[in-house]
Every structure is written in structure tokens, then in C-alpha cells.
Design a protein around this motif. Structure first.
Motif, PDB file in Angstrom:
ATOM      1  N   ALA A 103       0.828  -1.202   0.000  1.00  0.00           N
ATOM      2  CA  ALA A 103       0.000   0.000   0.000  1.00  0.00           C
ATOM      3  C   ALA A 103       0.868   1.259   0.000  1.00  0.00           C
ATOM      4  O   ALA A 103       0.552   2.243  -0.682  1.00  0.00           O
ATOM      5  N   ALA A 107       0.791   4.225  -2.877  1.00  0.00           N
ATOM      6  CA  ALA A 107       0.620   5.657  -2.619  1.00  0.00           C
ATOM      7  C   ALA A 107       1.781   6.455  -3.215  1.00  0.00           C
ATOM      8  O   ALA A 107       1.571   7.503  -3.847  1.00  0.00           O
ATOM      9  N   GLY A 121      -5.325   7.243  -3.558  1.00  0.00           N
ATOM     10  CA  GLY A 121      -5.982   6.308  -2.641  1.00  0.00           C
ATOM     11  C   GLY A 121      -6.294   4.986  -3.309  1.00  0.00           C
ATOM     12  O   GLY A 121      -6.123   3.918  -2.710  1.00  0.00           O
ATOM     13  N   SER A 123      -4.730   3.669  -5.920  1.00  0.00           N
ATOM     14  CA  SER A 123      -3.461   2.973  -6.132  1.00  0.00           C
ATOM     15  C   SER A 123      -2.956   2.343  -4.836  1.00  0.00           C
ATOM     16  O   SER A 123      -2.425   1.226  -4.830  1.00  0.00           O
ATOM     17  N   THR A 124      -3.145   3.050  -3.723  1.00  0.00           N
ATOM     18  CA  THR A 124      -2.739   2.526  -2.415  1.00  0.00           C
ATOM     19  C   THR A 124      -3.474   1.232  -2.109  1.00  0.00           C
ATOM     20  O   THR A 124      -2.857   0.232  -1.698  1.00  0.00           O
ATOM     21  N   PHE A 125      -4.773   1.242  -2.307  1.00  0.00           N
ATOM     22  CA  PHE A 125      -5.591   0.059  -2.030  1.00  0.00           C
ATOM     23  C   PHE A 125      -5.231  -1.101  -2.953  1.00  0.00           C
ATOM     24  O   PHE A 125      -5.041  -2.241  -2.505  1.00  0.00           O
ATOM     25  N   SER A 256      -4.831   3.720   2.711  1.00  0.00           N
ATOM     26  CA  SER A 256      -5.222   4.671   1.664  1.00  0.00           C
ATOM     27  C   SER A 256      -5.749   5.975   2.254  1.00  0.00           C
ATOM     28  O   SER A 256      -5.649   7.030   1.628  1.00  0.00           O
TER      29      SER A 256
END
Length: 338
Positions: A103, A107, A121, A123-125, A256
Motif C-alpha cells: 500500500a 501511494a 488512494g 493505487s494505495t488500495f 489509503s
């Protein structure tokens, strides 16, 4: 015993609610009691046009942040409890399968390419989930009857892989703009939790938290061993994958919203078991409540200790380390105990 636990739960719930109210009234934007009374009186009448500054601070800044604290603290804590019960290992935390590293890379990747907060967010997830899929892939590809060992090994490799990719991004990032943003995000901060992001993620995370609470029977069975769990009609591997998916889902959403916040998923389950019970029927919901309060306290400290806001990941580490050591001393009677 049941009445005692029920009473304790409602006490914790009341304390959590009180802490939420307290957290809404503290911050850098100080207001007097009379100003608050005037504002709430106008709010009841449905006309806050004369108090737009207070309305903005209260409902657009503080309320989403406090809500994020509660949801994220509960999510990371219950994920840690589920992982520790599933792996029968008290040192396991949500980072065990590489979700935090993945994650964090996601980010950083979004920030590196200058994406909007929504896509950062997302992309983080996505990369948090990808990191766990890499860990699970080791179990599928190298299935040799040692699923848990391979899963942990896969988590170590996945975490190292995404940490390396993150280092490459940090090395290539603009040192005057992008790199400070990435570094600050990796320290964890509730300032990233915008109202839109919080309200978008709150319901899915609550759903995941509630679902994990209902997994207590399977986790209790797994604590007795996989053979015992099978004798009780539980498909151990499928159940573990289900718990991993739920815990990963809410952990990735947490990152995220607020970046990488460590130690909560490790120490809160220990605090809960030490104070109440090792029964997962108690540990899971109580961990969620204690985790929410723990993160609220840390966030309050990050906002009021100094003139500038301290990344909350630093506060959780500074508090988490001595708390964890204290628990070890209380449980073992000292490090030298046999």
C-alpha cells in the motif's frame, strides 16, 4: 462472566464516545465555550450563516478526522487480533503479508506521477491487495502441506519486494516536492483523511470489521490446531483465506486514508487479552474499541503537543514500544523469567 464482559463492553463504548466528543473540541483553531454554544444554537435553528468558519472546522475538518481515527484504529486492531489468532503467533500484525509495504508503494507511485488524491488512494488500495496476492501465490504455487510457513515466507518476500520498489521511487522522486510528500505519507497522518475519502471508505470498513467479529468461532477452533478445527467441520485453509481477505481489505483502506500507521495492530490485541480474555469472541470487538480509543489519543497528542502537527505514526511508535515492553514484563515477570 457474560454479564461482566457485557458491562465492560458498554463501559469501553461509553469511554470511546466521550473521547470522540473531546477530540472534536480540541485543535489549533481554539474556540470559547460561548462561541460553541452560539454555533450549536444556530445549528438547531438551521441557520449557520453567521458561523461558517466554526461549521467548516467542526464538520469538514475535525469530524471526518475523528471518524477516520475511530475506523482506522478499529480496523488495524481487529486485523491484528485476527492475524494473531489465525497464525497462533502473538508477534503477527497486519504487515505480516506485506499489505502495508504494498500500500505504501501504491501511494508513492500515485504521488510520483502526480495523480489526484482519489487515484492515489485507489493505487494505495490496489497495491496493498496485490502484495497479499503475491503472498498467497506462494501457497498456491509451492503447496507442500506447509501453508502457514509458506504464507509467512511469501509475506516477507512480498514486503521486501515492494519496499525495494518504494526505495527506487523515493530515489527518483523530486527532492523538493514529491519526496517530502511520500516521506510524510509513510509516517502516517490523519490530515490525509479528507471528508470525501472517509465517507467513501467508512461503510466498507465497518462491514469488514463486523464480519471479522463474527469469525470468532473459527479463530477459536484454529487456536487449538488445524486438526481440531477440521474435526469441528471447519475448512482451515478456506477459512484462513477468507479472514486474510477481510483483514487485508480493511487494512489497505486504512493505509489509503491515513498512510502507514504501525504498532496498533500489534499491541492492542495484547492489551485486550491481558485486560479481558483470550476468547476471540471478546478479543475481536474489544480490540476494535480499544484500538479506536488508542488512535484517538495518539491523534489528539499529535495535534496539541507542538505548534506543528506530528505524524501520527511517530506517536503510535513512541507510545506503542513502551506499552509492548510493559506487557511483556507483566506477562513474563521480567525478561529473565523462564
Amino acid at each position: 462472566m457474560q454479564n461482566k464482559n457485557t458491562f465492560a463492553f458498554f463501559v469501553l463504548l461509553s469511554l470511546c464516545f466521550g473521547l470522540i466528543i473531546f477530540s472534536l473540541f480540541i485543535g489549533k483553531y481554539s474556540l470559547s465555550a460561548s462561541e460553541y454554544l452560539s454555533y450549536f444554537n444556530a445549528l438547531i435553528k438551521g441557520d449557520v450563516s453567521r458561523h461558517l468558519d466554526i461549521h467548516t472546522v467542526f464538520f469538514e475538518l475535525r469530524f471526518p478526522r475523528v471518524l477516520a481515527c475511530v475506523i482506522i484504529g478499529a480496523a488495524l486492531s481487529i486485523s491484528g487480533s485476527a492475524y494473531q489468532a489465525m497464525f497462533v503467533n502473538p508477534l503477527v500484525s497486519p504487515s505480516i503479508l506485506g499489505v502495508l509495504s504494498g500500500a505504501g508503494f501504491g501511494a508513492a507511485l500515485g504521488m510520483f506521477f502526480g495523480l489526484t488524491p482519489f487515484y492515489v488512494g485507489l493505487s494505495t488500495f490496489v497495491f496493498g491487495v496485490v502484495a497479499v496476492c503475491v503472498s498467497l501465490g506462494f501457497v498456491i504455487v509451492f503447496n507442500s502441506g506447509k501453508g502457514i510457513i509458506l504464507l509467512v515466507l511469501g509475506g516477507i518476500i512480498s514486503s521486501s519486494f515492494f519496499t525495494s520498489l518504494l526505495s527506487i521511487l523515493k530515489y527518483a522522486a523530486d527532492p523538493n516536492d514529491t519526496l517530502p510528500n511520500i516521506t510524510y505519507f509513510l509516517m502516517g497522518s490523519l490530515s490525509f483523511a479528507s471528508a470525501k475519502a472517509v465517507f467513501w471508505a467508512a461503510l466498507p470498513m465497518l462491514f469488514g470489521i463486523v464480519m471479522l467479529c463474527f469469525c470468532f468461532k473459527g479463530l477459536n477452533a484454529l487456536s487449538l490446531g488445524e486438526e481440531e478445527a477440521k474435526s469441528l467441520g471447519i475448512d482451515a485453509m478456506r477459512f484462513k483465506i477468507f479472514v486474510i481477505i477481510l483483514a487485508t481489505f480493511i487494512s489497505a483502506l486504512s493505509v489509503s486514508m491515513a498512510g502507514v500507521i504501525g504498532w496498533i495492530g500489534l499491541i492492542v490485541p495484547h492489551i485486550t487479552r491481558f485486560l479481558f480474555s483470550s476468547d476471540n469472541k471478546i478479543v475481536l470487538p474489544f480490540s476494535a474499541l480499544i484500538g479506536a480509543m488508542f488512535l484517538l489519543v495518539c491523534d489528539d497528542l499529535s495535534r496539541i503537543l507542538f505548534e506543528y502537527e506530528i505524524p501520527i505514526g511517530i506517536i503510535t511508535s513512541l507510545i506503542g514500544i513502551p506499552v509492548f515492553v510493559a506487557i511483556l514484563f507483566r506477562v513474563k515477570g521480567g525478561f529473565g523469567a523462564n
